[in-house]
Design a protein around this motif. Structure first.
Motif, PDB file in Angstrom:
ATOM      1  N   LEU A  67       0.851  -1.188   0.000  1.00  0.00           N
ATOM      2  CA  LEU A  67       0.000   0.000   0.000  1.00  0.00           C
ATOM      3  C   LEU A  67       0.887   1.237   0.000  1.00  0.00           C
ATOM      4  N   LEU A  68       0.225   2.394  -0.134  1.00  0.00           N
ATOM      5  CA  LEU A  68       0.921   3.683  -0.050  1.00  0.00           C
ATOM      6  C   LEU A  68       0.360   4.467   1.129  1.00  0.00           C
ATOM      7  N   LEU A  69       1.248   5.052   1.928  1.00  0.00           N
ATOM      8  CA  LEU A  69       0.852   5.950   3.006  1.00  0.00           C
ATOM      9  C   LEU A  69       1.091   7.371   2.539  1.00  0.00           C
ATOM     10  N   GLY A  70       0.064   8.206   2.631  1.00  0.00           N
ATOM     11  CA  GLY A  70       0.182   9.613   2.271  1.00  0.00           C
ATOM     12  C   GLY A  70       0.072  10.484   3.509  1.00  0.00           C
ATOM     13  N   VAL A  71       1.023  11.420   3.670  1.00  0.00           N
ATOM     14  CA  VAL A  71       1.036  12.336   4.810  1.00  0.00           C
ATOM     15  C   VAL A  71       0.914  13.752   4.261  1.00  0.00           C
ATOM     16  N   ASP A  72      -0.105  14.502   4.712  1.00  0.00           N
ATOM     17  CA  ASP A  72      -0.244  15.890   4.277  1.00  0.00           C
ATOM     18  C   ASP A  72      -0.798  16.734   5.408  1.00  0.00           C
ATOM     19  N   ALA A  73      -1.209  17.948   5.108  1.00  0.00           N
ATOM     20  CA  ALA A  73      -1.638  18.898   6.130  1.00  0.00           C
ATOM     21  C   ALA A  73      -2.945  18.497   6.793  1.00  0.00           C
ATOM     22  N   LEU A  74      -3.727  17.615   6.153  1.00  0.00           N
ATOM     23  CA  LEU A  74      -5.037  17.243   6.698  1.00  0.00           C
ATOM     24  C   LEU A  74      -4.986  15.994   7.559  1.00  0.00           C
ATOM     25  N   GLY A  75      -4.070  15.078   7.282  1.00  0.00           N
ATOM     26  CA  GLY A  75      -4.001  13.841   8.056  1.00  0.00           C
ATOM     27  C   GLY A  75      -3.221  12.772   7.324  1.00  0.00           C
ATOM     28  N   LEU A  76      -3.538  11.505   7.655  1.00  0.00           N
ATOM     29  CA  LEU A  76      -2.905  10.341   7.040  1.00  0.00           C
ATOM     30  C   LEU A  76      -3.895   9.679   6.089  1.00  0.00           C
ATOM     31  N   HIS A  77      -3.389   9.193   4.949  1.00  0.00           N
ATOM     32  CA  HIS A  77      -4.248   8.577   3.932  1.00  0.00           C
ATOM     33  C   HIS A  77      -3.598   7.283   3.445  1.00  0.00           C
ATOM     34  N   ILE A  78      -4.432   6.288   3.162  1.00  0.00           N
ATOM     35  CA  ILE A  78      -3.970   5.005   2.641  1.00  0.00           C
ATOM     36  C   ILE A  78      -4.436   4.884   1.192  1.00  0.00           C
ATOM     37  N   TYR A  79      -3.483   4.611   0.291  1.00  0.00           N
ATOM     38  CA  TYR A  79      -3.783   4.531  -1.138  1.00  0.00           C
ATOM     39  C   TYR A  79      -3.430   3.147  -1.667  1.00  0.00           C
ATOM     40  N   ASP A  80      -4.089   2.797  -2.763  1.00  0.00           N
ATOM     41  CA  ASP A  80      -3.656   1.674  -3.572  1.00  0.00           C
ATOM     42  C   ASP A  80      -2.414   2.117  -4.344  1.00  0.00           C
ATOM     43  N   PRO A  81      -1.389   1.291  -4.494  1.00  0.00           N
ATOM     44  CA  PRO A  81      -0.164   1.705  -5.210  1.00  0.00           C
ATOM     45  C   PRO A  81      -0.413   2.213  -6.613  1.00  0.00           C
TER      46      PRO A  81
ATOM     47  N   CYS B 207       4.717  13.605  10.418  1.00  0.00           N
ATOM     48  CA  CYS B 207       3.473  13.534  11.198  1.00  0.00           C
ATOM     49  C   CYS B 207       3.475  14.578  12.323  1.00  0.00           C
ATOM     50  N   ILE B 208       4.592  14.652  13.052  1.00  0.00           N
ATOM     51  CA  ILE B 208       4.671  15.608  14.159  1.00  0.00           C
ATOM     52  C   ILE B 208       4.561  17.041  13.648  1.00  0.00           C
ATOM     53  N   GLY B 209       5.300  17.359  12.579  1.00  0.00           N
ATOM     54  CA  GLY B 209       5.271  18.718  12.043  1.00  0.00           C
ATOM     55  C   GLY B 209       3.915  19.099  11.494  1.00  0.00           C
ATOM     56  N   ASN B 210       3.281  18.209  10.726  1.00  0.00           N
ATOM     57  CA  ASN B 210       1.961  18.512  10.172  1.00  0.00           C
ATOM     58  C   ASN B 210       0.913  18.634  11.270  1.00  0.00           C
ATOM     59  N   HIS B 211       1.009  17.761  12.292  1.00  0.00           N
ATOM     60  CA  HIS B 211       0.045  17.839  13.393  1.00  0.00           C
ATOM     61  C   HIS B 211       0.206  19.144  14.172  1.00  0.00           C
ATOM     62  N   ASP B 212       1.448  19.559  14.416  1.00  0.00           N
ATOM     63  CA  ASP B 212       1.673  20.821  15.127  1.00  0.00           C
ATOM     64  C   ASP B 212       1.084  22.003  14.361  1.00  0.00           C
ATOM     65  N   LEU B 213       1.294  22.016  13.042  1.00  0.00           N
ATOM     66  CA  LEU B 213       0.736  23.109  12.240  1.00  0.00           C
ATOM     67  C   LEU B 213      -0.784  23.030  12.190  1.00  0.00           C
ATOM     68  N   PHE B 214      -1.318  21.801  12.164  1.00  0.00           N
ATOM     69  CA  PHE B 214      -2.771  21.609  12.178  1.00  0.00           C
ATOM     70  C   PHE B 214      -3.378  22.230  13.433  1.00  0.00           C
ATOM     71  N   MET B 215      -2.769  21.969  14.587  1.00  0.00           N
ATOM     72  CA  MET B 215      -3.260  22.532  15.843  1.00  0.00           C
ATOM     73  C   MET B 215      -3.008  24.035  15.904  1.00  0.00           C
ATOM     74  N   ARG B 216      -1.902  24.474  15.360  1.00  0.00           N
ATOM     75  CA  ARG B 216      -1.548  25.888  15.399  1.00  0.00           C
ATOM     76  C   ARG B 216      -2.542  26.731  14.606  1.00  0.00           C
ATOM     77  N   ARG B 217      -3.023  26.189  13.489  1.00  0.00           N
ATOM     78  CA  ARG B 217      -3.981  26.928  12.664  1.00  0.00           C
ATOM     79  C   ARG B 217      -5.286  27.183  13.402  1.00  0.00           C
TER      80      ARG B 217
END
Length: 594
Positions: A232-246, A300-310
């Motif tokens: 599988l593929l794990l995607g990390v972005d500003a909104l959260g974690l996502h699981i994709y088909d390759p 994950c830590i950096g995106n989560h911190d910015l998520f809470m900061r916003r």
């Protein structure tokens, strides 16, 4: 590219073993910066030096990236640069890139330099096809890139072919349609002309507003396996974690927003994510390398911190930056209005000058025509004077001849009196002439009567002809056949009736912060979708214009997936909303069953 040399202290040796400094080359989106750093320099020291050189204050989005053993890594801030696993070369080459992406570029990116760096990085990713962009959006993004570089469109300056050397569209999009470079330039120029009045900063932020809605924007992908060993593929972005088909990086199978995650940790190659829902199982997966797990945790830590900061009140520093940005924007707006006013006045003055020049030319033409008319009048007067002189001389000559004729008449009279015989002959001729005149008068009277009779005969003949025509018309009208009209009922019964119809390292997050902010994402996404309605209409119009030229056989796998998502009416936001409506427990169970 520009190159800047900044050094804390001089150095002469290039070997680290013999010098107390080492050289670092920082590659940014539009410049290369070269520094001389002390051996004990930490990552934070180097990073701050780069930010000061660029004039960048929104440092939390960026980082220094390098590649080691085919794996991307980011320089740690709290360790010495040379103590980290960086390439052993001189100068040490590091890339200054955006590590974290904003949810809303227009609201979060304050400084112009921050917007510009994001614009250049996102544009590069789209052109190099690291981020999938549909053709219609590619044309619109290209038009904003042209506006940012060239300013307002002027037909006299930006003539056909001015974009021939520019790289504006992904090669995948160019190969997908039966269109020449001139046709693509024409499409881009039509959109470019509509952006008149936008500054470089405004064009770049509009570019980012469109790009941030792309499915692959700001997502870091990592290959993982679940308990069953499924790739599988794990995607990390500003909104959260996502699981994709390759094979499908556009539509995630499962999504976990940051406000639903309590804890993230890893042990060796196993990664564990604990949802906020205590009834849900721990979400576990395996990555290929330990180094990858460390990178995933950092993101994950950096995106989560910015998520809470916003979702908190801005810090004093950010408030000051936003206040300064507003003041600078207001100052630029006033300056632009002043320049526009001066430009308008200058254009009006130029138009008035052109009008005066045109009027002057017209008056000069009129004066020239009047001068020519005057010359012609003088020539005519001279000619008339000459003719008058000639006429006067001719009159004198005629008067002289008349006098000579009178003298000849007197001489003839005298001679006639003297000759009586000649007189009788003259009287006889006179009598004969009188008789001849009488006969001619009688003949003229007779001919006049004949002409009058002929006129009466002609009038009677025309009257007879008129009566004959009238009689003929009466006879013709009486013998005409009546015309029978067809009514709808007289149609043949077998005529068809036609009708139509249509249709062990861990990171803990506070439980209270998570619960309090669980519903804010949905509200923001709905508002954002309403704002992008006009943009979607513009993209649909562009898609309709170029759709007939598409070569179906050249569509890539991502093109087909994007078209299927469009037909189903799914988007990045709607899919994320659908995922968040499911319980965390059901999503974890679904992941394990993959």
């Amino acid at each position: 590219m520009a190159r800047v040399l900044a050094s804390k202290m001089g150095f002469t040796s290039l070997r680290r073993t013999q010098a107390r400094t080492f050289r670092v080359r920082i590659v940014t989106a539009d410049a290369d910066l070269e520094f001389g750093c002390e051996v004990k320099c930490k990552g934070r020291d180097l990073f701050d030096l780069v930010c000061r050189t660029l004039g960048l204050r929104e440092t939390w989005f960026f980082g220094l990236q390098y590649t080691i053993k085919d794996t991307m890594a980011w320089l740690k801030m709290d360790k010495r640069v040379l103590d980290q696993d960086v390439p052993k070369e001189e100068p040490l080459v590091l890339n200054f890139l955006a590590k974290f992406y904003p949810e809303n570029a227009e609201e979060e990116l304050v400084q112009d330099i921050t917007q510009h760096l994001f614009f250049l990085q996102v544009k590069k990713k789209i052109l190099e096809e690291e981020v999938y962009c549909p053709p219609e959006a590619s044309v619109l993004l290209a038009s904003y890139a042209v506006q940012a570089k060239y300013g307002d469109y002027h037909p006299n300056v930006h003539k056909p072919g001015f974009l021939a050397q520019e790289e504006l569209l992904p090669k995948r999009v160019i190969n997908l349609y039966q269109m020449t470079a001139e046709m693509w330039e024409e499409r881009i120029t039509v959109c470019y002309a509509e952006h008149r009045g936008r500054t470089r900063d405004e064009a770049e932020i509009e570019y980012l507003k469109i790009a941030q809605d792309l499915e692959m924007y700001g997502v870091n992908y990592f290959f993982i396996r679940n308990k069953k060993g499924t790739d599988l593929l794990l995607g990390v972005d500003a909104l959260g974690l996502h699981i994709y088909d390759p094979d499908n990086k556009l539509t995630p199978k499962i999504s976990f927003p940051w406000n639903e995650i309590r804890n993230i940790s890893y042990s060796d190659r196993e990664f564990a994510i604990k949802p906020l829902d205590k009834k849900a199982d721990v979400f576990k997966f395996n990555s290929s390398k330990l180094r990858v797990n460390k990178l995933i945790l950092q993101l994950c830590i950096g995106n989560h911190d910015l998520f809470m900061r916003r979702r908190k009140v801005d810090s004093l520093e950010v408030q000051q930056m936003k206040a300064q940005a507003r003041e600078e924007k207001a100052r630029k707006q006033m300056e632009r209005q002043r320049l526009d006013r001066e430009k308008r006045l200058r254009e009006e003055a130029e138009r008035a000058r052109d009008e005066l020049e045109r009027r002057l030319i017209q008056l000069q033409d009129e004066a020239l025509m009047a001068n020519e008319a005057l010359l012609r009048s003088e020539e005519t007067a001279d000619l008339l004077a000459e003719k008058a002189q000639i006429a006067e001389e001719e009159a004198k000559l005629l008067a002289q001849k008349a006098a000579e004729a009178e003298q000849e008449i007197q001489r003839i009279k005298v001679t006639a009196i003297r000759s009586e015989e000649e007189k009788r002959l003259i009287e006889q001729k006179k009598l004969e002439a009188e008789m001849l005149a009488l006969k001619m008068a009688e003949e003229s009277e007779r001919r006049a009567k004949e002409a009058e009779q002929l006129k009466q005969d002609l009038q009677e003949a025309r009257e007879s002809e008129r009566r004959a025509k009238h009689k003929l018309l009466e006879i013709t009208s009486k013998s005409a056949y009546p015309v029978r009209s067809l009514s709808p009922g007289s149609l043949p019964p077998d005529l068809p009736n036609l009708s139509f119809s249509t249709e062990c390292l861990s990171f803990d997050f506070k439980d209270t912060d998570m619960k309090r902010l669980s519903m804010e994402i949905e509200k923001e996404k709905v508002e954002y979708m309403e704002k992008s309605k006009h943009l979607q209409e513009q993209l649909n119009e562009l898609k309709t214009e170029i759709e007939s030229l598409k070569l179906k056989e050249r569509e890539t796998h991502l093109d087909i997936l994007h078209n299927e998502n469009t037909e189903r009416g799914t988007s990045k936001q709607s899919n994320f909303k659908k995922q968040t409506l499911q319980s965390a427990k059901s999503r974890v169970a679904f992941f394990e069953e993959l």
